[in-house]
Design an enzyme around this catalytic site. Structure first.
Site, PDB file in Angstrom:
ATOM      1  N   SER A   9     -35.439   3.563  53.079  1.00  0.00           N
ATOM      2  CA  SER A   9     -34.787   4.752  53.830  1.00  0.00           C
ATOM      3  C   SER A   9     -34.469   4.465  55.237  1.00  0.00           C
ATOM      4  CB  SER A   9     -35.895   5.877  53.781  1.00  0.00           C
ATOM      5  OG  SER A   9     -35.556   6.903  54.623  1.00  0.00           O
ATOM      6  N   HIS A  34     -31.216   3.923  50.917  1.00  0.00           N
ATOM      7  CA  HIS A  34     -31.470   5.279  50.835  1.00  0.00           C
ATOM      8  C   HIS A  34     -31.020   6.248  52.091  1.00  0.00           C
ATOM      9  CE1 HIS A  34     -33.567   8.822  49.034  1.00  0.00           C
ATOM     10  NE2 HIS A  34     -34.210   9.093  50.294  1.00  0.00           N
ATOM     11  N   ASP A  36     -30.971   9.590  54.181  1.00  0.00           N
ATOM     12  CA  ASP A  36     -31.316  10.990  54.050  1.00  0.00           C
ATOM     13  C   ASP A  36     -30.713  11.970  54.962  1.00  0.00           C
ATOM     14  OD1 ASP A  36     -33.804  10.889  52.555  1.00  0.00           O
ATOM     15  OD2 ASP A  36     -34.524   9.282  53.920  1.00  0.00           O
ATOM     16  N   MET A  38     -30.469  15.621  56.300  1.00  0.00           N
ATOM     17  CA  MET A  38     -31.243  16.967  56.662  1.00  0.00           C
ATOM     18  C   MET A  38     -30.517  17.726  57.550  1.00  0.00           C
ATOM     19  SD  MET A  38     -34.968  15.150  57.278  1.00  0.00           S
ATOM     20  CE  MET A  38     -35.480  13.665  56.518  1.00  0.00           C
ATOM     21  N   HIS A  68     -29.515  11.229  49.575  1.00  0.00           N
ATOM     22  CA  HIS A  68     -30.578  12.294  49.431  1.00  0.00           C
ATOM     23  C   HIS A  68     -30.238  13.543  50.000  1.00  0.00           C
ATOM     24  CE1 HIS A  68     -35.165  13.398  49.635  1.00  0.00           C
ATOM     25  NE2 HIS A  68     -34.423  14.289  49.032  1.00  0.00           N
ATOM     26  N   MET A  70     -30.882  16.858  51.676  1.00  0.00           N
ATOM     27  CA  MET A  70     -31.953  17.886  51.852  1.00  0.00           C
ATOM     28  C   MET A  70     -31.243  19.141  52.834  1.00  0.00           C
ATOM     29  SD  MET A  70     -34.818  15.308  52.743  1.00  0.00           S
ATOM     30  CE  MET A  70     -33.752  14.134  52.848  1.00  0.00           C
ATOM     31  N   MET A 139     -40.220  13.570  44.885  1.00  0.00           N
ATOM     32  CA  MET A 139     -40.791  13.552  46.371  1.00  0.00           C
ATOM     33  C   MET A 139     -42.438  13.318  46.118  1.00  0.00           C
ATOM     34  SD  MET A 139     -38.239  13.782  48.117  1.00  0.00           S
ATOM     35  CE  MET A 139     -39.063  13.464  49.694  1.00  0.00           C
ATOM     36  N   GLY A 146     -40.288  11.228  57.982  1.00  0.00           N
ATOM     37  CA  GLY A 146     -40.741  10.002  57.459  1.00  0.00           C
ATOM     38  C   GLY A 146     -42.191   9.769  57.837  1.00  0.00           C
ATOM     39  N   GLY A 147     -43.082   8.929  57.442  1.00  0.00           N
ATOM     40  CA  GLY A 147     -44.372   8.389  57.879  1.00  0.00           C
ATOM     41  C   GLY A 147     -45.132   9.513  57.353  1.00  0.00           C
ATOM     42  N   ASP A 177     -40.207   8.980  46.494  1.00  0.00           N
ATOM     43  CA  ASP A 177     -39.627   8.978  47.761  1.00  0.00           C
ATOM     44  C   ASP A 177     -40.906   9.735  48.504  1.00  0.00           C
ATOM     45  OD1 ASP A 177     -38.543   9.115  50.298  1.00  0.00           O
ATOM     46  OD2 ASP A 177     -37.001  10.576  49.491  1.00  0.00           O
ATOM     47  N   GLY A 178     -41.495   8.834  49.476  1.00  0.00           N
ATOM     48  CA  GLY A 178     -42.458   9.383  50.506  1.00  0.00           C
ATOM     49  C   GLY A 178     -43.952   8.466  50.361  1.00  0.00           C
ATOM     50  N   GLY A 179     -44.200   7.915  51.531  1.00  0.00           N
ATOM     51  CA  GLY A 179     -45.551   7.313  51.485  1.00  0.00           C
ATOM     52  C   GLY A 179     -45.598   6.055  50.681  1.00  0.00           C
ATOM     53  N   GLY A 199     -39.479   4.079  53.758  1.00  0.00           N
ATOM     54  CA  GLY A 199     -38.958   4.013  55.322  1.00  0.00           C
ATOM     55  C   GLY A 199     -39.746   3.272  56.193  1.00  0.00           C
ATOM     56  N   SER A 200     -40.882   4.093  56.456  1.00  0.00           N
ATOM     57  CA  SER A 200     -41.669   3.737  57.705  1.00  0.00           C
ATOM     58  C   SER A 200     -42.333   2.266  57.331  1.00  0.00           C
ATOM     59  CB  SER A 200     -42.713   4.625  58.204  1.00  0.00           C
ATOM     60  OG  SER A 200     -43.396   5.202  56.881  1.00  0.00           O
TER      61      SER A 200
HETATM   62  C1  DX5 Z   1     -38.490  12.319  53.682  1.00  0.00           C
HETATM   63  C2  DX5 Z   1     -37.406  11.506  53.299  1.00  0.00           C
HETATM   64  C3  DX5 Z   1     -37.636   9.984  52.743  1.00  0.00           C
HETATM   65  C4  DX5 Z   1     -38.477   9.513  54.103  1.00  0.00           C
HETATM   66  C5  DX5 Z   1     -39.450   8.537  53.322  1.00  0.00           C
HETATM   67  O1  DX5 Z   1     -37.695  13.585  53.625  1.00  0.00           O
HETATM   68  O2  DX5 Z   1     -36.900  12.013  51.986  1.00  0.00           O
HETATM   69  O3  DX5 Z   1     -36.951   9.213  52.274  1.00  0.00           O
HETATM   70  O4  DX5 Z   1     -37.714   8.714  54.694  1.00  0.00           O
HETATM   71  O5  DX5 Z   1     -40.330   8.057  54.671  1.00  0.00           O
HETATM   72  P1  DX5 Z   1     -41.606   6.973  54.241  1.00  0.00           P
HETATM   73  O6  DX5 Z   1     -41.345   5.994  53.571  1.00  0.00           O
HETATM   74  O7  DX5 Z   1     -41.888   6.862  55.817  1.00  0.00           O
HETATM   75  O8  DX5 Z   1     -42.545   8.172  54.113  1.00  0.00           O
HETATM   76 ZN    ZN Z   2     -35.360  10.738  50.949  1.00  0.00          ZN
END
Ligand code: DX5
Ligand code: ZN
Length: 229
Positions: A9, A34, A36, A38, A68, A70, A139, A146-147, A177-179, A199-200
């Protein structure tokens, strides 16, 4: 099941030199970008739009770009992302008044379509549109940042989604997606995911000027996945 794919991400990348960041993470073996999007409305954060997607294509990125969304509403922006070179466009069913129409619009625009499920959103939104999705994205955090930490109930939901895909006989990717980190990716794969957004864990694992370290973390994720098979 589809081959495993890692989808960094870029939300956690260094935006001041995004093209180079994407080049480096793809060189490290990641398969999908990926992206994102927003809007400070559907989620309380604001990121990047079609111009940046187009800029990555002009820069020479040929890997699939997984947009993605949002944002709410979704339909207005879909053709713009298709023109900007998106490969996948996914959106949240609660962000569209007419989910079936939005899915059709994505495919008519020449992209692969997908639905995204927040941690508390039911998979029942798939009941009548399974044949119109190429990707199901679960999700494992609440969207917007992120993070955050992986929400463990996603594992059971992944198993449920995997069964729905297998029972359908359709060619649908199951993305999470996430963590997602090196230390949990194997059990996430065992629960049925085949596409892993991180991502992170990837961009934040090291000092942002040390691009070579993407090899280390992407390699470690792939080694974990090899053991999940
Ligand atoms: C959150 C995003 C993710 C985010 C994931 O809304 O959709 O794609 O970047 O970040 P990590 O991998 O750090 O949880
Ligand atoms: Zn995402």
């Amino acid at each position: 099941m589809a081959e495993y794919a890692i989808a960094p991400s870029i939300l956690s990348a260094n935006f001041a030199r995004l093209g180079e960041e994407v080049d480096n993470v793809l060189k490290s073996g990641a398969e999908i970008v990926h992206f994102d999007v927003m809007d400070n409305h559907y989620v309380p954060n604001l990121t990047i739009g079609p111009l940046v997607c187009d800029a990555l294509r002009s820069h020479g990125v040929t890997a699939p770009i997984d947009v993605h969304l949002m944002v709410k509403p979704v339909d207005r922006i879909i053709p713009d992302f298709a023109k900007a070179g998106a490969t996948y466009i996914t959106f949240h069913p609660d962000a569209s008044d007419h989910v079936d129409r939005s899915l059709q619009l994505i495919r008519e625009s020449g992209c692969k379509s997908g639905l995204v499920f927040n941690p508390a959103t039911s998979l029942s939104h798939l009941d009548y549109v399974m044949d119109k999705v190429d990707m199901i994205l679960l999700m494992s955090v609440n969207p917007g940042f992120g993070g955050q930490s992986f929400i463990p109930s996603t594992l059971g939901k992944l198993k449920q989604a995997r069964k729905m895909i297998d029972d359908s006989g359709l060619d649908i990717r199951l993305e999470v997606d996430g963590g997602v980190k090196v230390n949990n990716i194997r059990e996430i794969a065992a629960a049925g995911a085949d596409t892993f957004v991180a991502g992170s864990a990837i961009f934040g694992a090291v000092g942002k000027d040390d691009a070579n370290d993407y090899d280390t973390v992407v390699g470690a994720m792939k080694a974990e996945l090899a053991q999940a098979k």
